[in-house]
Design a protein around this motif. Sequence first.
Motif, PDB file in Angstrom:
ATOM      1  N   GLY A 256       0.796  -1.230   0.000  1.00  0.00           N
ATOM      2  CA  GLY A 256       0.000   0.000   0.000  1.00  0.00           C
ATOM      3  C   GLY A 256       0.825   1.276   0.000  1.00  0.00           C
ATOM      4  O   GLY A 256       0.270   2.364  -0.146  1.00  0.00           O
ATOM      5  N   ASN A 257       2.113   1.174   0.164  1.00  0.00           N
ATOM      6  CA  ASN A 257       2.951   2.377   0.260  1.00  0.00           C
ATOM      7  C   ASN A 257       3.418   2.919  -1.080  1.00  0.00           C
ATOM      8  O   ASN A 257       3.979   4.011  -1.155  1.00  0.00           O
ATOM      9  N   LEU A 258       3.239   2.135  -2.119  1.00  0.00           N
ATOM     10  CA  LEU A 258       3.545   2.611  -3.481  1.00  0.00           C
ATOM     11  C   LEU A 258       2.571   1.875  -4.386  1.00  0.00           C
ATOM     12  O   LEU A 258       2.750   0.689  -4.669  1.00  0.00           O
ATOM     13  N   ILE A 259       1.521   2.596  -4.792  1.00  0.00           N
ATOM     14  CA  ILE A 259       0.388   1.882  -5.411  1.00  0.00           C
ATOM     15  C   ILE A 259      -0.445   2.810  -6.302  1.00  0.00           C
ATOM     16  O   ILE A 259      -0.534   4.012  -6.043  1.00  0.00           O
ATOM     17  N   VAL A 260      -0.986   2.228  -7.360  1.00  0.00           N
ATOM     18  CA  VAL A 260      -2.111   2.854  -8.070  1.00  0.00           C
ATOM     19  C   VAL A 260      -3.284   1.931  -7.751  1.00  0.00           C
ATOM     20  O   VAL A 260      -3.365   0.817  -8.252  1.00  0.00           O
TER      21      VAL A 260
ATOM     22  N   MET B 246       2.599   7.440  -3.283  1.00  0.00           N
ATOM     23  CA  MET B 246       3.830   6.955  -2.659  1.00  0.00           C
ATOM     24  C   MET B 246       3.940   7.543  -1.262  1.00  0.00           C
ATOM     25  O   MET B 246       3.906   8.755  -1.086  1.00  0.00           O
ATOM     26  N   ASN B 247       4.091   6.659  -0.273  1.00  0.00           N
ATOM     27  CA  ASN B 247       4.362   7.089   1.092  1.00  0.00           C
ATOM     28  C   ASN B 247       5.886   7.168   1.240  1.00  0.00           C
ATOM     29  O   ASN B 247       6.547   6.178   1.535  1.00  0.00           O
ATOM     30  N   GLY B 248       6.411   8.359   0.982  1.00  0.00           N
ATOM     31  CA  GLY B 248       7.858   8.550   0.926  1.00  0.00           C
ATOM     32  C   GLY B 248       8.582   8.085   2.182  1.00  0.00           C
ATOM     33  O   GLY B 248       9.641   7.462   2.100  1.00  0.00           O
ATOM     34  N   GLY B 249       8.003   8.379   3.333  1.00  0.00           N
ATOM     35  CA  GLY B 249       8.636   8.014   4.596  1.00  0.00           C
ATOM     36  C   GLY B 249       8.788   6.512   4.735  1.00  0.00           C
ATOM     37  O   GLY B 249       9.861   6.000   5.092  1.00  0.00           O
ATOM     38  N   GLU B 250       7.717   5.790   4.442  1.00  0.00           N
ATOM     39  CA  GLU B 250       7.764   4.323   4.565  1.00  0.00           C
ATOM     40  C   GLU B 250       8.718   3.714   3.540  1.00  0.00           C
ATOM     41  O   GLU B 250       9.417   2.742   3.829  1.00  0.00           O
ATOM     42  N   ILE B 251       8.728   4.271   2.341  1.00  0.00           N
ATOM     43  CA  ILE B 251       9.632   3.756   1.305  1.00  0.00           C
ATOM     44  C   ILE B 251      11.087   3.978   1.732  1.00  0.00           C
ATOM     45  O   ILE B 251      11.952   3.115   1.561  1.00  0.00           O
TER      46      ILE B 251
ATOM     47  N   SER C 147      11.011  16.744   4.618  1.00  0.00           N
ATOM     48  CA  SER C 147      10.531  15.494   5.211  1.00  0.00           C
ATOM     49  C   SER C 147      11.530  14.342   5.013  1.00  0.00           C
ATOM     50  O   SER C 147      11.645  13.454   5.862  1.00  0.00           O
ATOM     51  N   LEU C 148      12.273  14.384   3.895  1.00  0.00           N
ATOM     52  CA  LEU C 148      13.289  13.340   3.664  1.00  0.00           C
ATOM     53  C   LEU C 148      14.402  13.422   4.712  1.00  0.00           C
ATOM     54  O   LEU C 148      14.865  12.396   5.216  1.00  0.00           O
ATOM     55  N   THR C 149      14.795  14.664   5.031  1.00  0.00           N
ATOM     56  CA  THR C 149      15.819  14.849   6.069  1.00  0.00           C
ATOM     57  C   THR C 149      15.296  14.260   7.382  1.00  0.00           C
ATOM     58  O   THR C 149      16.039  13.588   8.115  1.00  0.00           O
ATOM     59  N   GLY C 150      14.025  14.530   7.657  1.00  0.00           N
ATOM     60  CA  GLY C 150      13.414  14.018   8.883  1.00  0.00           C
ATOM     61  C   GLY C 150      13.472  12.498   8.936  1.00  0.00           C
ATOM     62  O   GLY C 150      13.837  11.898   9.963  1.00  0.00           O
ATOM     63  N   MET C 151      13.138  11.843   7.813  1.00  0.00           N
ATOM     64  CA  MET C 151      13.173  10.374   7.764  1.00  0.00           C
ATOM     65  C   MET C 151      14.586   9.857   8.000  1.00  0.00           C
ATOM     66  O   MET C 151      14.800   8.862   8.692  1.00  0.00           O
TER      67      MET C 151
ATOM     68  N   ILE D 252      11.889   6.683  17.434  1.00  0.00           N
ATOM     69  CA  ILE D 252      11.095   7.844  17.855  1.00  0.00           C
ATOM     70  C   ILE D 252       9.837   7.916  16.991  1.00  0.00           C
ATOM     71  O   ILE D 252       9.940   8.038  15.770  1.00  0.00           O
ATOM     72  N   PRO D 253       8.655   7.832  17.608  1.00  0.00           N
ATOM     73  CA  PRO D 253       7.432   7.952  16.796  1.00  0.00           C
ATOM     74  C   PRO D 253       7.382   9.337  16.138  1.00  0.00           C
ATOM     75  O   PRO D 253       7.860  10.318  16.733  1.00  0.00           O
ATOM     76  N   VAL D 254       6.815   9.389  14.920  1.00  0.00           N
ATOM     77  CA  VAL D 254       6.808  10.647  14.156  1.00  0.00           C
ATOM     78  C   VAL D 254       6.163  11.786  14.959  1.00  0.00           C
ATOM     79  O   VAL D 254       6.662  12.917  14.956  1.00  0.00           O
ATOM     80  N   ASP D 255       5.083  11.502  15.683  1.00  0.00           N
ATOM     81  CA  ASP D 255       4.415  12.552  16.461  1.00  0.00           C
ATOM     82  C   ASP D 255       5.322  13.110  17.546  1.00  0.00           C
ATOM     83  O   ASP D 255       5.308  14.313  17.827  1.00  0.00           O
TER      84      ASP D 255
END
Lengths: 333, 78
Positions: free
Chosen positions: A190-194, A225-230, B36-40, B54-57
Motif C-alpha cells: 500500500g505504500n507505493l500503489i495505483v 507513494m508514502n515517501g517516509g515508509e519507502i 521530510s526526507l531529512t526528517g526520515m 522515535i514515533p513521528v508525532d
Amino acid sequence: MNTYISGISYYLPSDTLSNEDINKDFPEWEAEKISNKTGIKNRHIASKNEFASDMAINAANKLFDEYKIKKEGIEFIIYCTQSPDYFLPSTACIIQQRLGLPTSIGAFDFNLGCSGYVYGLSLAKGLISSGMVGNVLLLMANTYSKYIHPLDKSNKTIFGDAASATYITSTEGFWNLGEFVWGTDGSGAGNLIVKNNGIRYRNEEGVDIYDEENKFVKNDDYLYMNGGEIFNFTSKAVPKLISNVLLKNNLTPDKIDIYVLHQANKYMLEFIRRKMKVEKEKFIYNLEKTGNTVSNTIPIAIKDTCFDAKYEKIILAGFGVGYSWGGCLLTKV
Amino acid sequence: MDINKLREDIALQFMDEDQAGVKIENDFRSLETYDSLTGMAILTIIQDEYGVEIPVDEYRKLSSVRALFDYIQSKKNE
C-alpha cells in the motif's frame, strides 16, 4: 553455461519536464533546490499518444541497429512494465508482431517496478543457462507520468518515462551474469500503489484528499507513494541485499569496482552509501537527465557510465514497489 | 552517549551547505535544506545508531540536537 549482457540501448520520449517547469506550477519549489536534493534536473515524459509499448519498440529497434542484431535470430521476449496497454493480451505478444519477430519465439510480460531489471536478468539467465534458448530480448518500459496526479509535485519531481532493451545471450557479451539474490515483502504494497482501476477496485472513483494545511495528499485513481515508509524500507533492505549478493558470489566489498543501484533519488542513494560505508567514487549517480525511470534506471546507468569504464566487477541492486528487491553481480568479459 | 557525536550524525543528514549550521541548541528544522526526507533520515539514523525508535508525532516536538539527545537518553534509561 555462461550468460552475457551483449547489448543495451534505451529510448527517451522527446517531451521533457525540467525543474524550471515544475517551479512554474509550484513556486515554493526552487529549481536549484530540487536538483540539489534529488540529483534530477530534467525528466522525459511520454506524450498523450505515446505509450510504454511504443517506447519499448523504439528501444528494441535502437538495440538491433546499434549491435547489428538480426531480428530473425531473437528467441524470446521478456517485457517488464507497470504500464501495460491492456489487461490482456500480454503486451509482449503485440510487441512481437510490431517488431516483426518470428512467431516461433516465446513472449510474456511481468509486472514489477524498480526491481524489474534485476528480475528480468535472472529470468533470462534461467532460460539461457538451462539450454532452453540461446538468447533473450529483455525489454523494460514505463509511463508513470500517466499515473501522476496534476497536483502531486513530489512524484512529478521524481519520476520520468523511459524504455530500454537488453540483449542477453549464451555466446558473447560485455558482462557475465553472476549469482542473484531476491527479496519480497508484500506488507509494503500500500505504500507505493495505483489502487483503482484494477479488478479489485475497478468501479471505485478516487477523490482528492488534502491534509490539514490544505496540501494534496492522494487520490486513489493515481500513483500514491508514502515517501517516509519507502525510505524506511529502503534503508533497511538495500544494505542487507548488497551484502547478501556479495556473500552469494563469494566476494568481499574491496573486490567490487562499482555499485549500480536503482536510481531512486540522490538523497536516498547517498544515505544508503553512507550506511554501507562505501566510497563516493564507487557509487553511480545517473539521475540528472532522466530522473527515476523505474525499472529502466539500471540499464540506463550501465549504458551511460559502464561501457567505456574498466569496471571488472559490478553490483546491481533494484528495490521498490511491492515491496520487491533483487541484486546480482556482473563480471566483465 | 556523546552529544557531539549525535550532532555530527544529525548534521550528516543535511545537504553540504547546511551541515555546519546544525548546532546543539538551535532549531535544525529552520535550516534551508530541511524537509521530510531529512526528517526520515534523522529518524532512521537514530534507530540504527542509538537503538531508539522515535514515533513521528514525538519527533515533531523535538527541534534541537539537545532535545533529541534528552529524548534518546530518557528512552535508554527506561
